[in-house]
Design a protein around this motif. Structure first.
Motif, PDB file in Angstrom:
ATOM      1  N   LEU A  29       0.845  -1.210   0.000  1.00 49.38           N
ATOM      2  CA  LEU A  29       0.000   0.000   0.000  1.00 49.38           C
ATOM      3  C   LEU A  29       0.875   1.252   0.000  1.00 49.38           C
ATOM      4  CD1 LEU A  29      -2.644  -1.152   2.655  1.00 49.38           C
ATOM      5  CD2 LEU A  29      -2.832  -1.245   0.155  1.00 49.38           C
ATOM      6  N   GLY A  30       0.675   2.136  -0.974  1.00 50.10           N
ATOM      7  CA  GLY A  30       1.536   3.307  -1.122  1.00 50.10           C
ATOM      8  C   GLY A  30       2.879   2.865  -1.679  1.00 50.10           C
ATOM      9  N   CYS A  31       2.807   2.104  -2.799  1.00 53.25           N
ATOM     10  CA  CYS A  31       4.008   1.406  -3.309  1.00 53.25           C
ATOM     11  C   CYS A  31       4.993   2.347  -3.987  1.00 53.25           C
ATOM     12  CB  CYS A  31       3.596   0.302  -4.277  1.00 53.25           C
ATOM     13  SG  CYS A  31       2.764   0.928  -5.764  1.00 53.25           S
ATOM     14  N   GLY A  32       4.569   3.611  -4.309  1.00 52.25           N
ATOM     15  CA  GLY A  32       5.472   4.517  -5.010  1.00 52.25           C
ATOM     16  C   GLY A  32       5.881   3.924  -6.350  1.00 52.25           C
ATOM     17  N   PRO A  33       7.121   4.152  -6.779  1.00 47.11           N
ATOM     18  CA  PRO A  33       7.550   3.648  -8.087  1.00 47.11           C
ATOM     19  C   PRO A  33       7.930   2.168  -8.075  1.00 47.11           C
ATOM     20  CG  PRO A  33       9.288   4.959  -7.091  1.00 47.11           C
ATOM     21  CD  PRO A  33       8.121   5.029  -6.140  1.00 47.11           C
ATOM     22  N   ASN A  35       9.740   0.365  -5.625  1.00 44.23           N
ATOM     23  CA  ASN A  35      10.961  -0.114  -4.948  1.00 44.23           C
ATOM     24  C   ASN A  35      10.624  -1.081  -3.821  1.00 44.23           C
ATOM     25  OD1 ASN A  35      11.484   2.283  -6.372  1.00 44.23           O
ATOM     26  ND2 ASN A  35      13.439   2.461  -5.328  1.00 44.23           N
ATOM     27  N   SER A  36       9.634  -0.697  -2.987  1.00 43.81           N
ATOM     28  CA  SER A  36       9.275  -1.590  -1.883  1.00 43.81           C
ATOM     29  C   SER A  36       8.594  -2.848  -2.420  1.00 43.81           C
ATOM     30  CB  SER A  36       8.373  -0.864  -0.881  1.00 43.81           C
ATOM     31  OG  SER A  36       7.328  -0.170  -1.531  1.00 43.81           O
ATOM     32  N   THR A  37       7.860  -2.721  -3.531  1.00 40.96           N
ATOM     33  CA  THR A  37       7.188  -3.888  -4.128  1.00 40.96           C
ATOM     34  C   THR A  37       8.234  -4.904  -4.590  1.00 40.96           C
ATOM     35  OG1 THR A  37       5.755  -2.162  -5.033  1.00 40.96           O
ATOM     36  CG2 THR A  37       5.213  -4.429  -5.600  1.00 40.96           C
ATOM     37  N   LEU A  52      -0.158  -0.793  -4.909  1.00 42.67           N
ATOM     38  CA  LEU A  52      -1.251   0.190  -4.959  1.00 42.67           C
ATOM     39  C   LEU A  52      -0.719   1.551  -4.551  1.00 42.67           C
ATOM     40  CD1 LEU A  52      -4.839  -0.164  -3.559  1.00 42.67           C
ATOM     41  CD2 LEU A  52      -3.361   1.646  -2.649  1.00 42.67           C
ATOM     42  N   ASP A  53      -1.080   2.586  -5.319  1.00 43.89           N
ATOM     43  CA  ASP A  53      -0.666   3.944  -4.975  1.00 43.89           C
ATOM     44  C   ASP A  53      -1.713   4.906  -5.536  1.00 43.89           C
ATOM     45  OD1 ASP A  53       2.320   5.120  -4.016  1.00 43.89           O
ATOM     46  OD2 ASP A  53       1.047   6.576  -5.069  1.00 43.89           O
ATOM     47  N   SER A  54      -1.880   6.040  -4.845  1.00 38.97           N
ATOM     48  CA  SER A  54      -2.866   7.022  -5.323  1.00 38.97           C
ATOM     49  C   SER A  54      -2.329   7.843  -6.488  1.00 38.97           C
ATOM     50  CB  SER A  54      -3.279   7.947  -4.176  1.00 38.97           C
ATOM     51  OG  SER A  54      -2.126   8.527  -3.599  1.00 38.97           O
ATOM     52  N   SER A  55      -1.021   7.784  -6.733  1.00 40.83           N
ATOM     53  CA  SER A  55      -0.432   8.615  -7.777  1.00 40.83           C
ATOM     54  C   SER A  55      -0.299   7.833  -9.090  1.00 40.83           C
ATOM     55  CB  SER A  55       0.948   9.101  -7.319  1.00 40.83           C
ATOM     56  OG  SER A  55       1.740   9.418  -8.435  1.00 40.83           O
ATOM     57  N   GLY A  75      -6.491   5.378  -3.684  1.00 38.11           N
ATOM     58  CA  GLY A  75      -6.124   5.824  -2.351  1.00 38.11           C
ATOM     59  C   GLY A  75      -6.217   4.649  -1.388  1.00 38.11           C
ATOM     60  N   ILE A  76      -5.342   4.611  -0.411  1.00 37.20           N
ATOM     61  CA  ILE A  76      -5.425   3.564   0.622  1.00 37.20           C
ATOM     62  C   ILE A  76      -6.771   3.679   1.338  1.00 37.20           C
ATOM     63  CG2 ILE A  76      -4.410   2.771   2.815  1.00 37.20           C
ATOM     64  CD1 ILE A  76      -1.679   3.828   1.667  1.00 37.20           C
ATOM     65  N   GLU A  77      -7.245   4.930   1.479  1.00 35.72           N
ATOM     66  CA  GLU A  77      -8.516   5.162   2.165  1.00 35.72           C
ATOM     67  C   GLU A  77      -9.696   4.566   1.404  1.00 35.72           C
ATOM     68  OE1 GLU A  77      -6.321   7.175   0.931  1.00 35.72           O
ATOM     69  OE2 GLU A  77      -7.104   9.132   0.321  1.00 35.72           O
ATOM     70  N   ASP A  78      -9.544   4.371   0.071  1.00 39.55           N
ATOM     71  CA  ASP A  78     -10.644   3.839  -0.750  1.00 39.55           C
ATOM     72  C   ASP A  78     -10.497   2.341  -1.006  1.00 39.55           C
ATOM     73  OD1 ASP A  78     -11.605   6.453  -1.055  1.00 39.55           O
ATOM     74  OD2 ASP A  78     -10.184   6.811  -2.697  1.00 39.55           O
ATOM     75  N   SER A  90       2.974  -1.906   4.145  1.00 38.29           N
ATOM     76  CA  SER A  90       3.058  -0.500   3.738  1.00 38.29           C
ATOM     77  C   SER A  90       4.340   0.095   4.291  1.00 38.29           C
ATOM     78  CB  SER A  90       1.846   0.277   4.249  1.00 38.29           C
ATOM     79  OG  SER A  90       1.930   1.614   3.779  1.00 38.29           O
ATOM     80  N   ASN A  91       5.153   0.644   3.402  1.00 37.63           N
ATOM     81  CA  ASN A  91       6.414   1.256   3.826  1.00 37.63           C
ATOM     82  C   ASN A  91       6.393   2.748   3.510  1.00 37.63           C
ATOM     83  OD1 ASN A  91       9.258   0.962   4.778  1.00 37.63           O
ATOM     84  ND2 ASN A  91       9.644   1.850   2.768  1.00 37.63           N
ATOM     85  N   ALA A  92       6.468   3.559   4.561  1.00 37.08           N
ATOM     86  CA  ALA A  92       6.634   5.013   4.410  1.00 37.08           C
ATOM     87  C   ALA A  92       5.469   5.674   3.674  1.00 37.08           C
ATOM     88  CB  ALA A  92       7.957   5.327   3.703  1.00 37.08           C
ATOM     89  N   ALA A  93       4.253   5.208   3.908  1.00 38.24           N
ATOM     90  CA  ALA A  93       3.092   5.830   3.249  1.00 38.24           C
ATOM     91  C   ALA A  93       1.982   6.208   4.229  1.00 38.24           C
ATOM     92  CB  ALA A  93       2.538   4.897   2.177  1.00 38.24           C
TER      93      ALA A  93
HETATM   94  C1  LIG Z   1       7.652   7.853   0.515  1.00 31.53           C
HETATM   95  S1  LIG Z   1       6.724   7.065  -0.742  1.00 31.53           S
HETATM   96  C2  LIG Z   1       7.017   5.352  -0.354  1.00 31.53           C
HETATM   97  C3  LIG Z   1       7.036   4.511  -1.574  1.00 31.53           C
HETATM   98  C4  LIG Z   1       7.342   3.028  -1.353  1.00 31.53           C
HETATM   99  N1  LIG Z   1       6.439   2.397  -0.411  1.00 31.53           N
HETATM  100  C5  LIG Z   1       8.785   2.824  -0.897  1.00 31.53           C
HETATM  101  O1  LIG Z   1       8.993   2.343   0.213  1.00 31.53           O
HETATM  102  O2  LIG Z   1       9.700   3.133  -1.675  1.00 31.53           O
HETATM  103  C6  LIG Z   1       5.029   7.319  -0.215  1.00 31.53           C
HETATM  104  C7  LIG Z   1       4.003   6.906  -1.274  1.00 31.53           C
HETATM  105  O3  LIG Z   1       2.712   6.927  -0.675  1.00 31.53           O
HETATM  106  C8  LIG Z   1       1.785   7.358  -1.655  1.00 31.53           C
HETATM  107  N2  LIG Z   1       0.594   7.837  -0.974  1.00 31.53           N
HETATM  108  C9  LIG Z   1       0.476   8.933  -0.188  1.00 31.53           C
HETATM  109  N3  LIG Z   1      -0.784   9.034   0.264  1.00 31.53           N
HETATM  110  C10 LIG Z   1      -1.462   7.977  -0.249  1.00 31.53           C
HETATM  111  C11 LIG Z   1      -2.816   7.526  -0.149  1.00 31.53           C
HETATM  112  N4  LIG Z   1      -3.694   8.187   0.586  1.00 31.53           N
HETATM  113  N5  LIG Z   1      -3.160   6.396  -0.798  1.00 31.53           N
HETATM  114  C12 LIG Z   1      -2.265   5.720  -1.555  1.00 31.53           C
HETATM  115  N6  LIG Z   1      -0.986   6.088  -1.695  1.00 31.53           N
HETATM  116  C13 LIG Z   1      -0.590   7.209  -1.040  1.00 31.53           C
HETATM  117  C14 LIG Z   1       2.532   8.421  -2.428  1.00 31.53           C
HETATM  118  O4  LIG Z   1       1.965   8.633  -3.709  1.00 31.53           O
HETATM  119  C15 LIG Z   1       3.937   7.839  -2.477  1.00 31.53           C
HETATM  120  O5  LIG Z   1       4.128   7.084  -3.650  1.00 31.53           O
END
Ligand SMILES: C[S@@+](CC[C@H](N)C(=O)[O-])C[C@H]1O[C@@H](n2cnc3c(N)ncnc32)[C@H](O)[C@@H]1O
Length: 247
Positions: A29-33, A35-37, A52-55, A75-78, A90-93
């Motif tokens: 959750l909040g996988c970004g580009p 890397n964590s996946t 999954l990521d909102s962006s 969104g994680i909320e959805d 979920s890492n750093a999201a």
């Molecule tokens: C710091 S990055 C971490 C990326 C990845 N997990 C990693 O460890 O490299 C935070 C990510 O959370 C996503 N994010 C922030 N709010 C979010 C939300 N409400 N739902 C889903 N993704 C979200 C951002 O788009 C961003 O890609």
């Protein structure tokens, strides 16, 4: 991804401590580009891994690197899965979402029996630079616009996560790690934080002059707070909280 290695390390530390040996399904959750996946794919090569990521831009970048994984823009909320996942990761999201007790209870309900929820967020007092940013936000022409940015991140103390998860979980494992990131200079600390925790503050500034003033005050304070080591490099201590709850 200039700081890719430094930022990926906590997800390696988290994934390696999740004691679920053969999960069939894993979600990041909040996988970004991605890397964590990728870390999850290496940890559990046989699992079906979803990012999954909102962006949409982040998901496009992730898909370009790993076209064969499943990627979701949401969104994680959805996120409301129809079936449980063996590992919800979920890492750093999660720090970007509010109401953490309700949030982690909801995410834990998406864990299949025998599985785990594991997440990592910055600790509430993650780094001295956070206090510097708050001090500048509260002392300038921009202060009336700073209540949003000051409340943007949510990081609760470990006890809250324990109290919210332990009534539902077999066990809850919580720890903190302080990483000493080796940076080329104090300016590199400002660059790093500019793409994360500083972003909402910069977005609330109204002119280039304000941005220049805010960033130059911060850069000077960071330079004084984080002195160079003998080799000229700068250590950036950053504390992170890890939680793993087992169903
Ligand atoms: C710091 S990055 C971490 C990326 C990845 N997990 C990693 O460890 O490299 C935070 C990510 O959370 C996503 N994010 C922030 N709010 C979010 C939300 N409400 N739902 C889903 N993704 C979200 C951002 O788009 C961003 O890609």
């Amino acid at each position: 991804m200039r700081f890719g290695d430094e930022r990926t390390r906590p997800s390696v530390d988290l994934a390696s401590r999740i004691a679920v040996e053969r999960p069939a399904t894993v979600i990041d959750l909040g996988c970004g580009p991605g890397n964590s996946t990728r870390v999850l794919r290496q940890r559990w090569p046989e699992a079906h891994v979803v990012g999954l990521d909102s962006s949409p831009e982040m998901i496009d970048a992730a898909r370009a690197d790993e076209p064969f994984e499943e990627w979701i823009v949401s969104g994680i909320e959805d996120w409301a899965p129809s079936a449980g996942f063996d590992v919800v990761f979920s890492n750093a999201a999660l720090q970007w979402l509010p109401d953490h007790c309700a949030l982690v209870e909801r995410l834990f309900r998406a864990v299949a029996p025998g599985g785990a929820l594991g997440f990592q967020i910055p600790s509430a007092d993650f780094a001295a630079v956070r206090h510097l940013i708050h001090g500048i936000a509260l002392d300038g022409p921009w202060t009336p616009r700073m209540s949003g940015p000051l409340g943007e991140l949510t990081m609760e103390p470990p006890g809250l996560y324990y109290d919210c998860l332990s009534p539902h979980a077999r066990s809850v494992d919580i720890w903190e790690t302080e990483y000493f990131h080796v940076m080329d200079s104090s300016a590199a600390i400002v660059d790093w934080i500019a793409s994360t925790g500083l972003r909402p503050f910069l977005a609330a500034l109204e002119s280039e002059d304000e941005t220049r003033m805010f960033v130059s005050r911060l850069s000077e304070m960071v330079r004084q707070t984080y002195p160079p080591q003998k080799d000229g490099r700068v250590l950036f201590p950053f504390k992170r909280t890890f939680v793993v709850a087992y169903r």
